[in-house]
Motif scaffolding. Structure first.
Motif, PDB file in Angstrom:
ATOM      1  N   MET A 125       0.897  -1.268  -0.010  1.00 32.76           N
ATOM      2  CA  MET A 125      -0.117  -0.004  -0.092  1.00 32.76           C
ATOM      3  C   MET A 125       0.777   1.241   0.110  1.00 32.76           C
ATOM      4  N   VAL A 142       3.764   0.882   2.676  1.00 35.11           N
ATOM      5  CA  VAL A 142       3.667  -0.382   3.704  1.00 35.11           C
ATOM      6  C   VAL A 142       3.816  -1.700   3.110  1.00 35.11           C
ATOM      7  N   SER A 144       3.765  -5.947   2.489  1.00 37.35           N
ATOM      8  CA  SER A 144       2.482  -6.829   2.650  1.00 37.35           C
ATOM      9  C   SER A 144       2.645  -7.498   4.160  1.00 37.35           C
ATOM     10  N   ILE A 147       1.202  -5.077   6.715  1.00 37.98           N
ATOM     11  CA  ILE A 147      -0.110  -4.907   6.656  1.00 37.98           C
ATOM     12  C   ILE A 147      -0.966  -5.943   7.310  1.00 37.98           C
ATOM     13  N   TYR A 171      -6.961  -5.978  -1.440  1.00 33.13           N
ATOM     14  CA  TYR A 171      -6.823  -5.668  -0.012  1.00 33.13           C
ATOM     15  C   TYR A 171      -8.472  -5.230   0.286  1.00 33.13           C
ATOM     16  N   GLU A 175      -8.913  -3.913   5.907  1.00 34.56           N
ATOM     17  CA  GLU A 175      -7.469  -3.694   5.824  1.00 34.56           C
ATOM     18  C   GLU A 175      -7.133  -2.425   5.541  1.00 34.56           C
ATOM     19  N   ARG A 176      -7.787  -1.563   4.407  1.00 31.76           N
ATOM     20  CA  ARG A 176      -7.307  -0.258   3.981  1.00 31.76           C
ATOM     21  C   ARG A 176      -7.686   0.446   5.255  1.00 31.76           C
ATOM     22  N   VAL A 179      -5.032   0.195   7.977  1.00 29.31           N
ATOM     23  CA  VAL A 179      -3.555   0.925   7.513  1.00 29.31           C
ATOM     24  C   VAL A 179      -3.642   2.283   7.552  1.00 29.31           C
TER      25      VAL A 179
END
Length: 355
Positions: A125, A142, A144, A147, A171, A175-176, A179
């Motif tokens: 990301m 970031v 994997s 994350i 993703y 998860e987003r 993050v």
């Protein structure tokens, strides 16, 4: 001479000619088959000195390739700021994850923006943030493992087990979102790290998963790349912070400092001592009773004994000057048979004059 002797002589003459031709041809073929060694190749390309030591001067093609790169060591204060960021971020991530978190710096280096985008390990990301005060952008990547580690620890994953990594899917929204919260913590701490030299705020703008959509600078521009390693017991990952030199240009003078004191190089004791000494300095004040404009011919014609009449009477406003600078305005008069001036107005701030 018999015919047999003539035949033997002709055969010997022909053999001698063939031997003479074969020797140059063999020499040419041997020279053509010879392979250049590494030293000769380096000499042709312009690389002089041995490359193993790493201290040889760069010449030729190597100098041309590296001529556009800028070393981050020209901004030594950056290393101090990133050390401060590591200390602040370690505490913030411990509060954010309620886990034992250790943050360390893997490397700080200069790199072209295009080369970095091509080397970003996917999936990852990429968070684009804006610096309002500097009117430019930066990038946080970031990876994997980081994350999945953050998602696992924030959603109550069991301690002592590595975060599960699932490949081949995009993703999720959860998860987003998690993050983005991590990025918000990092950007706030980054602003606190820069606080001793300048007040700046780093604002999150968008989150991308494709490096092509995170182009915040020209591909040939130089950037400062900082790789941070985050360890959470047996989990963790990497955070990479990319700041183009164009973004750091407004504070370049501050980042050129060699060391950081309590006030980044300013000596408050010396400033206080200098201000005290200035306050004890004796200065002379001139009372300007009148100003007149006269022709140059009249000034040249003045002789000893001539009189110049001043248009000033008791109670008239006059100005007090310190050199060419007007300081006060007052009233002209007499006190105990001596001319005196009573100050009625201050024309300049005394604090500005001392500063």
């Amino acid at each position: 001479m018999s015919s047999e002797e003539e035949d033997d002589l002709a055969a010997a003459w022909g053999a001698a000619l063939e031997d003479g031709k074969a020797e140059p041809e063999a020499k040419v073929s041997a020279d053509a088959a010879r392979v250049l060694n590494q030293a000769e190749i380096d000499s042709l390309l312009g690389f002089e000195g041995d490359g193993e030591g790493g201290n040889a001067a760069r010449t030729g093609i190597e100098r041309m390739i590296h001529s556009g790169l800028i070393s981050y060591e020209r901004l030594p204060m950056l290393e101090i700021i990133f050390d401060r960021l590591v200390r602040i971020l370690s505490t913030s991530l411990r509060n954010f994850t309620s886990d034992n978190v250790e943050v360390s710096i893997d490397s700080i280096a200069s790199q072209r923006f295009g080369d970095y985008l091509n080397s970003v390990p996917l999936p990852a990301m990429l968070a684009v943030f804006k610096v309002e005060e500097w009117d430019n952008f930066g990038l946080i990547v970031v990876d994997s493992p980081m994350i999945y580690s953050v998602v696992d620890v924030l959603l109550g994953g069991r301690r002592g087990t590595a975060a599960m990594r699932i490949e081949g899917r995009p993703y999720t929204t959860i998860e987003r979102t998690l993050v983005e919260r991590l990025i918000g913590v990092l950007l706030k701490d980054l602003g606190d790290a820069f606080a001793p030299i300048t007040e700046v705020e780093f604002l999150f703008e968008r989150l991308e998963v494709n490096p092509r959509f995170a182009a915040i600078s020209r591909l040939s521009n130089a950037c400062v790349l900082t790789r941070l390693r985050v360890d959470m017991e047996d989990r963790g990952g990497r955070l990479e912070l990319l700041l183009p030199y164009a973004t750091l240009e407004p504070v370049r003078e501050l980042l050129l400092q060699q060391f950081m004191g309590e006030k980044f190089g300013r000596d408050s004791i010396w400033e206080t001592h200098l201000a005290e000494q200035l306050r004890h300095t004796e200065v002379s004040l001139d009372v300007v009773l009148d100003q007149q404009i006269m022709p140059l011919s009249s000034v040249i014609a003045l002789q000893p004994g001539d009189r110049i009449m001043l248009n000033t009477s008791p109670g008239s406003p006059v100005r007090l000057h310190c050199g060419p600078v007007p300081i006060f305005q007052g009233e002209f008069g007499r006190r105990e048979n001596r001319p005196a001036v009573r100050i009625s107005e201050t024309l300049r701030n005394m604090a500005d004059l001392v500063a």
